[in-house]
Design a protein around this motif. Structure first.
Motif, short mmCIF file in Angstrom:
data_model
loop_
_atom_site.label_atom_id
_atom_site.label_comp_id
_atom_site.label_asym_id
_atom_site.label_seq_id
_atom_site.Cartn_x
_atom_site.Cartn_y
_atom_site.Cartn_z
N ALA A 1 0.86 -1.20 0.00
CA ALA A 1 0.00 0.00 0.00
C ALA A 1 0.88 1.24 0.00
O ALA A 1 2.02 1.20 0.49
N ALA A 2 0.35 2.32 -0.56
CA ALA A 2 1.06 3.60 -0.56
C ALA A 2 0.03 4.71 -0.46
O ALA A 2 -1.01 4.64 -1.11
N ALA A 3 0.31 5.71 0.37
CA ALA A 3 -0.65 6.80 0.55
C ALA A 3 0.08 8.04 1.04
O ALA A 3 1.09 7.93 1.74
N PRO A 4 -0.42 9.23 0.65
CA PRO A 4 0.21 10.44 1.18
C PRO A 4 -0.06 10.57 2.68
O PRO A 4 -1.19 10.34 3.12
N GLU A 5 0.99 10.90 3.43
CA GLU A 5 0.83 11.11 4.88
C GLU A 5 0.74 12.61 5.16
O GLU A 5 -0.06 13.05 5.97
N THR A 6 1.60 13.37 4.49
CA THR A 6 1.57 14.84 4.51
C THR A 6 1.92 15.26 3.08
O THR A 6 2.23 14.41 2.24
N PRO A 7 1.91 16.57 2.78
CA PRO A 7 2.27 16.96 1.40
C PRO A 7 3.67 16.49 0.98
O PRO A 7 3.93 16.32 -0.20
N ARG A 8 4.58 16.27 1.94
CA ARG A 8 5.94 15.88 1.58
C ARG A 8 6.31 14.47 1.99
O ARG A 8 7.42 14.01 1.72
N VAL A 9 5.43 13.80 2.70
CA VAL A 9 5.77 12.47 3.24
C VAL A 9 4.79 11.44 2.71
O VAL A 9 3.57 11.65 2.74
N ARG A 10 5.33 10.33 2.23
CA ARG A 10 4.47 9.26 1.72
C ARG A 10 4.63 8.04 2.62
O ARG A 10 5.74 7.68 3.02
N GLY B 1 10.82 16.94 12.39
CA GLY B 1 10.44 16.53 11.04
C GLY B 1 10.22 15.03 10.96
O GLY B 1 9.54 14.43 11.80
N SER B 2 10.83 14.40 9.93
CA SER B 2 10.64 12.95 9.77
C SER B 2 11.34 12.16 10.88
O SER B 2 11.17 10.95 10.98
N ALA C 1 7.79 20.50 13.92
CA ALA C 1 7.50 20.38 12.50
C ALA C 1 7.44 21.78 11.92
O ALA C 1 7.37 22.77 12.65
N ARG C 2 7.48 21.86 10.58
CA ARG C 2 7.48 23.19 9.97
C ARG C 2 6.11 23.85 10.08
O ARG C 2 5.99 24.98 10.54
N THR C 3 5.08 23.15 9.62
CA THR C 3 3.72 23.72 9.65
C THR C 3 2.76 22.62 10.13
O THR C 3 3.13 21.43 10.15
N SER C 4 1.56 23.02 10.42
CA SER C 4 0.56 22.06 10.89
C SER C 4 0.32 20.95 9.85
O SER C 4 0.18 19.78 10.19
N ASP C 5 0.32 21.33 8.56
CA ASP C 5 0.11 20.35 7.49
C ASP C 5 1.21 19.31 7.44
O ASP C 5 1.04 18.23 6.90
N GLU C 6 2.38 19.68 7.92
CA GLU C 6 3.53 18.77 7.82
C GLU C 6 3.72 17.91 9.05
O GLU C 6 4.72 17.20 9.17
N ARG D 1 -0.62 13.40 12.47
CA ARG D 1 -1.19 14.46 13.32
C ARG D 1 -2.45 14.01 14.05
O ARG D 1 -2.57 14.19 15.27
N GLU D 2 -3.39 13.41 13.30
CA GLU D 2 -4.65 13.03 13.96
C GLU D 2 -4.42 11.98 15.02
O GLU D 2 -5.00 12.02 16.10
N GLU D 3 -3.56 11.01 14.72
CA GLU D 3 -3.28 9.96 15.70
C GLU D 3 -2.65 10.56 16.96
O GLU D 3 -3.05 10.22 18.09
N LEU D 4 -1.69 11.44 16.78
CA LEU D 4 -1.00 12.01 17.94
C LEU D 4 -1.95 12.86 18.77
O LEU D 4 -1.93 12.81 20.02
#
Ligand SMILES: Cc1cc2nc3c(=O)[nH]c(=O)nc-3n(C[C@H](O)[C@H](O)[C@H](O)COP(=O)(O)OP(=O)(O)OC[C@H]3O[C@@H](n4cnc5c(N)ncnc54)[C@H](O)[C@@H]3O)c2cc1C
Length: 235
Positions: free
Chosen positions: A12-21, A119-120, A147-152, A156-159
């Motif tokens: 499986a593959a899915a976007p986790e954040t705009p920069r992280v998969r 970050g990661s 992290a840099r921004t909330s989106d990154e 996030r939801e799990e934490l």
């Protein structure tokens, strides 16, 4: 026992954040992995050129045959670019592991637990938190995450859900590039230590500069150097 390269399949593959998969891999291990460990992956081009990188395991060890990796796309990144743009479910990749003897956490090692990620660098800390929730929810733990921004914010939801629902867990999030953004500083560390108490174990993970800065702040705040374990992602 020497680790050998094996074939792992992306399931499986899915976007986790705009920069992280997030990539899920089916793996046949020769031994169980521990929270905090990583794997090496190796890519081979048709002309034989090879590139090898390390990626931490994000999932908990209770599901060893299926692991999650969270890979951040770096500008011009050779291997992270491949995993961000090219790799798809069904593909096979070469992998070896589990790797890492020092940067691991097992329930029963002592408490409380302080996790500091940039970050990661939060990825191996997520494995520890997931392991704690399943096997040792009474161990007090605090995640200090920059992290840099909330989106990154990875996971996030799990934490945020864990912060709200797990009595022994606290999330302290700092955003560096949001309005009013800040970096983790001596005050933030002081606040974390006041909330958690004196940590038995501290794990710090992220880019080289982040790990160095955090280690200095922690030691300055009185955390014994020998109780601090670090993982450097490079950069
Ligand atoms: C033990 C360990 C675990 C790791 N776990 C993860 C993980 O879970 N998720 C993840 O995304 N990465 C992780 N990394 C980093 C990963 O191994 C690669 O270094 C990263 O994906 C960059 O590889 P690349 O081939 O895409 O970039 P490269 O082509 O090697 O480099 C591209 C550019 O990015 C710079 N660069 C390289 N690494 C970093 C970095 N970490 N931060 C900032 N700049 C960098 C380089 O100097 C270069 O300018 C881990 C590293 C280690 C050592």
């Amino acid at each position: 026992m020497a680790l050998t390269w094996q074939e792992a399949r992306i399931t499986a593959a899915a976007p986790e954040t705009p920069r992280v998969r997030r990539l899920t891999l089916a793996v046949g291990w020769s031994r169980p992995f521990r929270a905090g460990q990583h794997v090496d992956v190796r890519l081979t081009a048709p002309d034989g050129y090879q590139a090898q990188r390390s990626y931490s395991i994000a999932s908990a060890p209770t599901r060893p045959e299926s692991i999650d990796l969270l890979i951040e796309r770096l500008d011009d990144g050779e291997v992270s670019g491949f995993f961000s743009d090219v790799a798809e479910p069904g593909d096979a990749i070469e992998l070896r592991g589990p790797i890492g003897g020092a940067f691991v956490w097992d329930p029963g090692e002592g408490e409380p637990l302080l996790l500091v990620g940039g970050g990661s660098g939060v990825v191996p800390l997520l494995s520890m938190l997931r392991h704690r929730a399943e096997g040792a929810p009474d161990v007090p733990a605090l995640l200090l995450y920059s992290a840099r921004t909330s989106d990154e914010v990875i996971a996030r939801e799990e934490l945020m859900r864990r912060d709200a629902e797990e009595p022994g867990f606290r999330l302290m999030l700092t955003l560096t590039r949001a309005p009013g953004g800040r970096r983790i500083d001596a005050d933030t560390i002081g606040e974390a230590l006041a909330a958690l108490g004196s940590p038995a174990h501290t794990f710090v993970c992220g880019a080289n500069s982040f790990v160095s800065a955090m280690s200095d702040l922690l030691v300055d705040a009185g955390v014994p150097a020998k109780s601090i374990r670090t993982e450097r992602f490079g950069g």
